[in-house]
Scaffold this active site. Sequence first.
Site, PDB file in Angstrom:
ATOM      1  N   ASP A 173      -6.444  -7.301   7.282  1.00  0.00           N
ATOM      2  CA  ASP A 173      -6.460  -5.877   7.600  1.00  0.00           C
ATOM      3  C   ASP A 173      -7.650  -5.196   6.949  1.00  0.00           C
ATOM      4  O   ASP A 173      -8.705  -5.812   6.797  1.00  0.00           O
ATOM      5  CB  ASP A 173      -5.135  -5.241   7.150  1.00  0.00           C
ATOM      6  CG  ASP A 173      -4.651  -4.192   8.124  1.00  0.00           C
ATOM      7  OD1 ASP A 173      -5.177  -3.066   8.081  1.00  0.00           O
ATOM      8  OD2 ASP A 173      -3.766  -4.493   8.936  1.00  0.00           O
ATOM      9  N   HIS A 249      -4.692   1.370   5.990  1.00  0.00           N
ATOM     10  CA  HIS A 249      -3.778   0.625   6.854  1.00  0.00           C
ATOM     11  C   HIS A 249      -3.239  -0.630   6.169  1.00  0.00           C
ATOM     12  O   HIS A 249      -2.026  -0.891   6.155  1.00  0.00           O
ATOM     13  CB  HIS A 249      -4.555   0.278   8.133  1.00  0.00           C
ATOM     14  CG  HIS A 249      -3.754  -0.166   9.297  1.00  0.00           C
ATOM     15  ND1 HIS A 249      -3.649  -1.497   9.652  1.00  0.00           N
ATOM     16  CD2 HIS A 249      -3.053   0.522  10.222  1.00  0.00           C
ATOM     17  CE1 HIS A 249      -2.922  -1.601  10.754  1.00  0.00           C
ATOM     18  NE2 HIS A 249      -2.537  -0.390  11.118  1.00  0.00           N
ATOM     19  N   SER A 433       2.085  -1.733  14.151  1.00  0.00           N
ATOM     20  CA  SER A 433       1.439  -2.274  12.949  1.00  0.00           C
ATOM     21  C   SER A 433       2.435  -2.429  11.812  1.00  0.00           C
ATOM     22  O   SER A 433       2.280  -3.317  10.969  1.00  0.00           O
ATOM     23  CB  SER A 433       0.310  -1.342  12.498  1.00  0.00           C
ATOM     24  OG  SER A 433      -0.814  -1.461  13.318  1.00  0.00           O
TER      25      SER A 433
END
Length: 644
Positions: A173, A249, A433
């Site tokens: 990520d 994220h 996600s």
Amino acid sequence: MKSLRTWLAVLCLAASSATALAQQPHLRASADAETARVIVRFRDQTAAAPAARQSPSARTRIDELSARQALTLKLARSVSERTHAVWLERPLRGRELDRLLQRLAADPAVEYAVADRRKYRAAVANDPLFNQTAQTGQWWLTTPNGTFVSAIDGPAAWDLTVGDPGIVVAVLDTGAMFDHPDLGRAEQGGKLLPGYDFVGGVGGADAVKVANDGDGRDADAGDPGDWIDAADRREALFADCELSDSSWHGVHIAGIIGALSNNGTGGAGIGWDTPVLPVRVLGKCFGYDSDIIAGMRWAAGLQVPGVPTNATPARVVNLSLGALEQCTAPYSSAVEELRLRNVLVVAAAGNDGVGEVTAPGNCPGVVSVTALRHVGTKVGFANYGAGVTIAAPGGNCVNVGANEPCLYPIISSDNAGAKQPGAMIYGGKLGTSFSTPMVAGVAALMLSRDPLLANDELIARLRLTTRVFPPADPTLFACSDPLFVADDQGNLPNDGQCNCTSTSCGEGMLDAGRAVRAATNAVAVVFGPSEGAQGQPATFDGSRSLPAPRQQLTSFRWSVVDGPAGGAFSAPAASITQFTGSTGQYTLRLAIADSANTVDSYDFTLSVGASGGSGGDGGGGALSPLELLLLAAALVISRRRARD
């Protein structure tokens, strides 16, 4: 090379307080802990002994067993005349313990031998966010109820295992936040392994701009931020990127999988003892396929030219990224390389709200995850379709107006910085996600119970232990309904929310407790109708039930738990049977056992109407095997968690 753009989650909730609550500590379960004691039950010798002769003492029988097996066994305490707790010479665990127990159980004088495990109070994290309300807490980790229909039941999984430090989950990520109080470095008592940064590895000025940390590949997996501002948009490289603050994220995903848990601070991770390997593959706005595939291979312990070999290979790889395209050969090849090393790839289905799964989630062998609302319907933004493997909570906002918070987001570790890293906080986000790391975290717990599980078996047990989707909301379309189509402006009915089926949202809703138990236990599964007609047989199929890993099923037993008199199964000891009953509602049960003597059962319901009435979803008469295979949408079992 074509890029894969990450779905940057929508920030719905401001930082939550991390102040610890004053609570009694909760002790962990130790189902997989080593033990130095076993319980041995000896066979009854009184019938074979002369009447005048007394039965041998416990110490004598244990000494004789020790001599026969060439083991050092000492009496700890007696449970009954023939059942005793015995000390071993040293603590054992895993396969070594299993072999010893099998050896003792095979002795002609022994009836059974089992580990003398420790038991604790039910394992519930004391992290304050886990225990707060839906508006500010981790509702998705709790036990499912009438409000949190799609919650994954973390406490039931933690009663069996809280993870194993040897089972690593890689998060490919935006990078890591090593200073976050719910993460931290593993060598300092935290959860994050050193990891690696693959962003910028293709060279050139554009690569450095995407990397946003001033260099290319290196051993610093920290997240420098991935914001896009007006100046970025003026460059061709970022011309089609949206203006946005840094997403943090990867930090959010790492917290879902492995936030420091039961420490009275912040939130709980799915794997209390599961280490997280941060692999940075996403930079400003996007990540290149080449960097992502290199990161996948490196995470699994494969050699990547010019990069030191990963000293802590992962067993599970989390990919909360993707693009609407077919699975390409490089991804397919990488997934196969990982499969050969028994590394599971879990990927997001995508946030485009369309009926197809994005790449690499659509590659063969990948577990693709879509997102559910708290009530168990598909979230509007989530992709769906036949390519989805399983569904898990993805967060959803309700009652959002002026000065109102987003309800039911996915709370995890976060950062307040708009560009560069700022204050360490906890925030709520939405997206497939964040459904994906829930499945990855549960897979790691399953492997903690049985590290020998192969990928295919792991996926099968994840799928077959899911909870059925809730009854359809009559105000919504089914996700697979041909009428569930966008209008001229591209808007779907009800903002894309729809009723899930097993042909549109995967096999069912992730059930952490049942999945983790199934890693070492038989799994009973029933396919069949929910409605039937009086006097007409209804067919039920239990043939997809699974034994414990590396075992065989030995028995099926169908029975009536409750209902009108006169109902009966035609073949109560077969894998496929028919039930004929009187008018009314029945609770029926399938119980199975395997060659390791692990057992499981499902309770399910059948409503029988008057003769000639509607068969509901096809259950009014007997079904052919082909029809049974097509009845995935009619998985009607009311799943009751069996106890270990």
